[in-house]
Design a protein around this motif. Structure first.
Motif, mmCIF file in Angstrom:
data_model
loop_
_atom_site.group_PDB
_atom_site.id
_atom_site.type_symbol
_atom_site.label_atom_id
_atom_site.label_comp_id
_atom_site.label_asym_id
_atom_site.label_seq_id
_atom_site.Cartn_x
_atom_site.Cartn_y
_atom_site.Cartn_z
ATOM 1 N N ALA A 174 0.842 -1.207 0.000
ATOM 2 C CA ALA A 174 0.000 0.000 0.000
ATOM 3 C C ALA A 174 0.872 1.251 0.000
ATOM 4 O O ALA A 174 0.569 2.231 -0.691
ATOM 5 C CB ALA A 174 -0.934 -0.002 1.191
ATOM 6 N N GLY A 175 1.961 1.225 0.753
ATOM 7 C CA GLY A 175 2.880 2.366 0.771
ATOM 8 C C GLY A 175 3.513 2.609 -0.587
ATOM 9 O O GLY A 175 3.677 3.753 -1.017
ATOM 10 N N VAL A 176 3.872 1.532 -1.251
ATOM 11 C CA VAL A 176 4.468 1.658 -2.586
ATOM 12 C C VAL A 176 3.447 2.233 -3.562
ATOM 13 O O VAL A 176 3.771 3.105 -4.376
ATOM 14 C CB VAL A 176 5.004 0.289 -3.069
ATOM 15 C CG1 VAL A 176 5.392 0.332 -4.536
ATOM 16 C CG2 VAL A 176 6.178 -0.151 -2.213
ATOM 17 N N ARG A 177 2.206 1.752 -3.498
ATOM 18 C CA ARG A 177 1.159 2.298 -4.381
ATOM 19 C C ARG A 177 0.945 3.788 -4.123
ATOM 20 O O ARG A 177 0.819 4.576 -5.072
ATOM 21 C CB ARG A 177 -0.150 1.542 -4.172
ATOM 22 C CG ARG A 177 -0.213 0.216 -4.882
ATOM 23 C CD ARG A 177 -1.618 -0.379 -4.847
ATOM 24 N NE ARG A 177 -2.067 -0.657 -3.480
ATOM 25 C CZ ARG A 177 -1.840 -1.791 -2.830
ATOM 26 N NH1 ARG A 177 -1.171 -2.767 -3.421
ATOM 27 N NH2 ARG A 177 -2.282 -1.969 -1.598
ATOM 28 N N GLU A 178 0.914 4.178 -2.854
ATOM 29 C CA GLU A 178 0.714 5.601 -2.526
ATOM 30 C C GLU A 178 1.861 6.447 -3.066
ATOM 31 O O GLU A 178 1.640 7.524 -3.628
ATOM 32 C CB GLU A 178 0.595 5.772 -1.019
ATOM 33 C CG GLU A 178 -0.687 5.223 -0.434
ATOM 34 C CD GLU A 178 -0.680 5.229 1.093
ATOM 35 O OE1 GLU A 178 0.267 5.776 1.701
ATOM 36 O OE2 GLU A 178 -1.629 4.672 1.670
ATOM 37 N N ARG A 199 3.429 9.938 -9.788
ATOM 38 C CA ARG A 199 2.710 10.102 -11.056
ATOM 39 C C ARG A 199 2.052 11.480 -11.127
ATOM 40 O O ARG A 199 2.137 12.176 -12.133
ATOM 41 C CB ARG A 199 1.645 9.012 -11.212
ATOM 42 C CG ARG A 199 0.877 9.097 -12.534
ATOM 43 C CD ARG A 199 -0.262 8.101 -12.598
ATOM 44 N NE ARG A 199 -1.110 8.091 -11.422
ATOM 45 C CZ ARG A 199 -2.063 8.999 -11.151
ATOM 46 N NH1 ARG A 199 -2.282 9.984 -11.994
ATOM 47 N NH2 ARG A 199 -2.794 8.915 -10.055
ATOM 48 N N ARG A 200 1.422 11.891 -10.018
ATOM 49 C CA ARG A 200 0.795 13.222 -9.998
ATOM 50 C C ARG A 200 1.836 14.326 -10.140
ATOM 51 O O ARG A 200 1.621 15.314 -10.848
ATOM 52 C CB ARG A 200 0.002 13.408 -8.709
ATOM 53 C CG ARG A 200 -1.278 12.614 -8.653
ATOM 54 C CD ARG A 200 -2.141 13.017 -7.470
ATOM 55 N NE ARG A 200 -1.461 12.880 -6.192
ATOM 56 C CZ ARG A 200 -1.433 11.781 -5.443
ATOM 57 N NH1 ARG A 200 -2.071 10.703 -5.846
ATOM 58 N NH2 ARG A 200 -0.789 11.757 -4.302
ATOM 59 N N GLU A 201 2.992 14.152 -9.503
ATOM 60 C CA GLU A 201 4.045 15.158 -9.588
ATOM 61 C C GLU A 201 4.589 15.260 -11.013
ATOM 62 O O GLU A 201 4.782 16.355 -11.540
ATOM 63 C CB GLU A 201 5.171 14.793 -8.616
ATOM 64 C CG GLU A 201 6.241 15.846 -8.489
ATOM 65 C CD GLU A 201 7.256 15.479 -7.434
ATOM 66 O OE1 GLU A 201 8.441 15.773 -7.658
ATOM 67 O OE2 GLU A 201 6.879 14.904 -6.396
#
Length: 69
Positions: free
Chosen positions: A20-24, A30-32
């Motif tokens: 979950a941490g890796v996905r976050e 990606r947003r950056e």
């Protein structure tokens, strides 16, 4: 995927939910990257009006003279 596994539950308790941490982190990156790349996709970008780079010459050309004897 492994949520019903006691081993997975124990690992999450000990180490945290790493997937979950890796996905976050991947979503944040990606947003950056999208925020940085967005101006380059915009037709109003300052570099959009520049002509495309010139094609390289079709034949090899010597730029500098060969060294002396």
């Amino acid at each position: 995927m492994f949520q019903d596994s006691p081993i997975y539950d124990r690992l999450v308790a000990e180490r945290g939910d790493v997937p979950a941490g890796v996905r976050e982190e991947a979503d944040r990156l990606r947003r950056e990257v999208e925020a940085v790349m967005l101006p380059l996709r915009s037709p109003r970008a300052p570099y959009a009006a520049l002509p495309p780079p010139a094609a390289p010459p079709s034949q090899w050309q010597r730029v500098h003279p060969l060294p002396g004897p």
